[in-house]
Write an enzyme that holds these catalytic residues in place. Structure first.
Site, PDB file in Angstrom:
ATOM      1  N   LYS A  13       0.818  -1.216   0.000  1.00  0.00           N
ATOM      2  CA  LYS A  13       0.000   0.000   0.000  1.00  0.00           C
ATOM      3  C   LYS A  13       0.850   1.263   0.000  1.00  0.00           C
ATOM      4  O   LYS A  13       0.473   2.277  -0.596  1.00  0.00           O
ATOM      5  CB  LYS A  13      -0.967   0.013   1.186  1.00  0.00           C
ATOM      6  CG  LYS A  13      -0.341   0.220   2.548  1.00  0.00           C
ATOM      7  CD  LYS A  13      -1.395   0.226   3.637  1.00  0.00           C
ATOM      8  CE  LYS A  13      -0.810   0.569   5.003  1.00  0.00           C
ATOM      9  NZ  LYS A  13       0.273  -0.367   5.420  1.00  0.00           N
ATOM     10  N   ARG A  88      -5.619   2.509  12.084  1.00  0.00           N
ATOM     11  CA  ARG A  88      -5.286   1.085  12.142  1.00  0.00           C
ATOM     12  C   ARG A  88      -6.385   0.259  12.811  1.00  0.00           C
ATOM     13  O   ARG A  88      -6.325  -0.976  12.779  1.00  0.00           O
ATOM     14  CB  ARG A  88      -3.974   0.884  12.910  1.00  0.00           C
ATOM     15  CG  ARG A  88      -2.761   1.461  12.211  1.00  0.00           C
ATOM     16  CD  ARG A  88      -1.515   1.220  13.035  1.00  0.00           C
ATOM     17  NE  ARG A  88      -0.334   1.817  12.427  1.00  0.00           N
ATOM     18  CZ  ARG A  88       0.450   1.214  11.566  1.00  0.00           C
ATOM     19  NH1 ARG A  88       0.172  -0.016  11.187  1.00  0.00           N
ATOM     20  NH2 ARG A  88       1.505   1.815  11.070  1.00  0.00           N
ATOM     21  N   ARG A 127      11.840  -9.569   2.501  1.00  0.00           N
ATOM     22  CA  ARG A 127      12.174  -8.147   2.532  1.00  0.00           C
ATOM     23  C   ARG A 127      13.602  -7.927   3.027  1.00  0.00           C
ATOM     24  O   ARG A 127      14.054  -8.553   3.987  1.00  0.00           O
ATOM     25  CB  ARG A 127      11.172  -7.410   3.429  1.00  0.00           C
ATOM     26  CG  ARG A 127      11.295  -5.901   3.388  1.00  0.00           C
ATOM     27  CD  ARG A 127      10.000  -5.233   3.786  1.00  0.00           C
ATOM     28  NE  ARG A 127       9.505  -5.633   5.090  1.00  0.00           N
ATOM     29  CZ  ARG A 127       8.299  -5.310   5.554  1.00  0.00           C
ATOM     30  NH1 ARG A 127       7.481  -4.591   4.815  1.00  0.00           N
ATOM     31  NH2 ARG A 127       7.907  -5.706   6.747  1.00  0.00           N
ATOM     32  N   ARG A 160      15.557  -7.599   8.577  1.00  0.00           N
ATOM     33  CA  ARG A 160      15.266  -7.127   9.929  1.00  0.00           C
ATOM     34  C   ARG A 160      14.849  -8.287  10.826  1.00  0.00           C
ATOM     35  O   ARG A 160      14.228  -9.249  10.365  1.00  0.00           O
ATOM     36  CB  ARG A 160      14.143  -6.081   9.907  1.00  0.00           C
ATOM     37  CG  ARG A 160      14.550  -4.774   9.303  1.00  0.00           C
ATOM     38  CD  ARG A 160      13.452  -3.734   9.274  1.00  0.00           C
ATOM     39  NE  ARG A 160      12.176  -4.128   9.866  1.00  0.00           N
ATOM     40  CZ  ARG A 160      11.096  -3.353   9.850  1.00  0.00           C
ATOM     41  NH1 ARG A 160      11.138  -2.164   9.281  1.00  0.00           N
ATOM     42  NH2 ARG A 160       9.970  -3.754  10.395  1.00  0.00           N
ATOM     43  N   ARG A 171       2.333 -10.565  13.778  1.00  0.00           N
ATOM     44  CA  ARG A 171       1.957  -9.239  13.275  1.00  0.00           C
ATOM     45  C   ARG A 171       0.711  -9.318  12.402  1.00  0.00           C
ATOM     46  O   ARG A 171      -0.183  -8.470  12.483  1.00  0.00           O
ATOM     47  CB  ARG A 171       3.112  -8.635  12.478  1.00  0.00           C
ATOM     48  CG  ARG A 171       4.258  -8.123  13.338  1.00  0.00           C
ATOM     49  CD  ARG A 171       5.515  -7.944  12.533  1.00  0.00           C
ATOM     50  NE  ARG A 171       5.396  -6.908  11.518  1.00  0.00           N
ATOM     51  CZ  ARG A 171       6.284  -6.738  10.547  1.00  0.00           C
ATOM     52  NH1 ARG A 171       7.325  -7.548  10.449  1.00  0.00           N
ATOM     53  NH2 ARG A 171       6.119  -5.761   9.667  1.00  0.00           N
TER      54      ARG A 171
END
Length: 216
Positions: A13, A88, A127, A160, A171
């Protein structure tokens, strides 16, 4: 254009929001960017945010809403925006509606970039982030030209610690629990537009342009 971008971590997004900014000129309001700018400027609300972060606490909703109001309100305030990263959850969405009403503005649309949980796990696990400039790559969908090396600055790219499989699952579970009521909130208001986020990036943007045309 006054829209909210919705989507799980890894949905893309943020990338799509940047393309909308380039195409239509409506500023992207990222809560992270607003926080960093306010802290750097040492504004009253920025000092409140810094105190919370220095204490290891989450920045409260009222501080985030205050930052958004600072950006939208006043004679030089924005009348168009693309909100990325806020709201959120349902409480934040309701508070945002109240804030916009106070500023005589209204949200035109909430755009959900919809991606399956399995695809999100794959994307996030792939990622890689540059240690020096923060540029983000993905070994599956958008790799750097040389593995482990940032195209932009030549710095080292790394995975990460919070992009591992177990953390990602947690998450995504949190996102799903908080976002389901939020999606229903915008659907009930007739403002929800859903785009299949597993299509090619350019195809997704074509669909977003169709939505933007309806809003104009």
């Amino acid at each position: 254009m006054r829209v909210v971008m919705l989507g799980a971590p890894g949905s893309g997004k943020g990338t799509q929001a940047k393309q909308l900014v380039q195409a239509y000129g409506a500023p992207q309001l990222s809560t992270g960017d607003l926080l960093r700018a306010a802290v750097k400027a040492a504004s009253p609300i920025g000092l409140r945010a810094k105190a919370a972060m220095d204490a290891g606490k989450l920045v409260s909703d009222d501080i985030v809403l205050g930052l958004i109001e600072e950006r939208l309100g006043g004679p030089d305030g924005l009348h168009e925006f693309i909100l990325d990263g806020f709201p959120r959850n349902l409480a934040q969405a309701e508070a945002l509606e109240t804030l916009l009403g106070r500023l005589s503005l209204s949200l035109q649309a909430a755009i959900l970039i919809d991606v399956s949980a399995e695809e999100l796990k794959r994307r996030i696990a792939g990622r890689r982030t540059c240690r020096d400039c923060g540029a983000i790559y993905n070994v599956y969908t958008a790799p750097s030209a040389r593995e482990g090396v940032c195209d932009a600055c030549g710095g080292e790219t790394y995975q990460r610690s919070d992009d591992n499989e177990s953390t990602v699952a947690q998450r995504l579970a949190t996102y799903a629990a908080e976002t389901a009521p939020l999606v229903e909130f915008y659907r009930a208001a007739g403002k929800l537009h859903t785009v299949d986020g597993e299509q090619p990036v350019d195809t997704i943007f074509v669909e977003l342009r169709k939505i933007a045309k309806v809003l104009s």
